[in-house]
Scaffold this active site. Sequence first.
Site, PDB file in Angstrom:
ATOM      1  N   LYS A 120       0.827  -1.207   0.000  1.00  0.00           N
ATOM      2  CA  LYS A 120       0.000   0.000   0.000  1.00  0.00           C
ATOM      3  C   LYS A 120       0.862   1.257   0.000  1.00  0.00           C
ATOM      4  CE  LYS A 120      -2.116   1.402   3.710  1.00  0.00           C
ATOM      5  NZ  LYS A 120      -3.050   1.509   4.867  1.00  0.00           N
ATOM      6  N   ASP A 138      -6.667   1.139   0.730  1.00  0.00           N
ATOM      7  CA  ASP A 138      -6.746   1.221   2.196  1.00  0.00           C
ATOM      8  C   ASP A 138      -8.151   0.816   2.611  1.00  0.00           C
ATOM      9  OD1 ASP A 138      -8.326   3.332   1.401  1.00  0.00           O
ATOM     10  OD2 ASP A 138      -7.420   4.783   2.773  1.00  0.00           O
TER      11      ASP A 138
END
Length: 210
Positions: A120, A138
């Site tokens: 991420k 997310d």
Amino acid sequence: MKKADVQQFYQRLRDNNPAPTTELDYATPFQLLIAVILSAQATDVGVNKATARLFPAAPTPAAMLALGEAGVAEYIKTIGLYKTKARNVVATCRILIEQHGGEVPAEREALEALPGVGRKTANVVLNTAFGQPTIAVDTHIFRLGNRTGLAPGKTVLEVENKLLRVTPREFLKDAHHWLILHGRYVCKARKPDCAHCCVFDVCGFRGKSA
């Protein structure tokens, strides 16, 4: 979600926000990398308050490394897990200096090899700092992908891969920012603000209500 609806979905998000960007404050790719590392399990607002003091004192990997773990920790102690993050930040700076000439690499493998950097974080840096068409999934984007029907999936990677497949090329560069901002401020977890949603009619959420 149908292909035509996906086009409308992104078109309206773009119309509402033609030039989206991260809410983290930074001036260089290095500062963005550090801010994203610090943002794990923390709010952007909280990170910005800490980096407003940290970055003037240590704007480069060398300056950050010179602070040491204790020095970095002192600046970021208002952020959750600050001791672990300080350790990761200092270790990352050392690697940047020793292996990358003090520069942030623009390759996923090199980024993910840095302490405190997962997929991420790497995606955020690749997209925001280097303009690569990546989407960092997310909690907001994971929820949005499933709730709207845009990219349903059981895992973060599944949602990411589906988003990359269904998002029209013209929207790929900014898709990450549009989706996270929409999930953060409109399609919120507990009570989505459907009454003020620009994609209400193309959203596949069964529980939506105007």
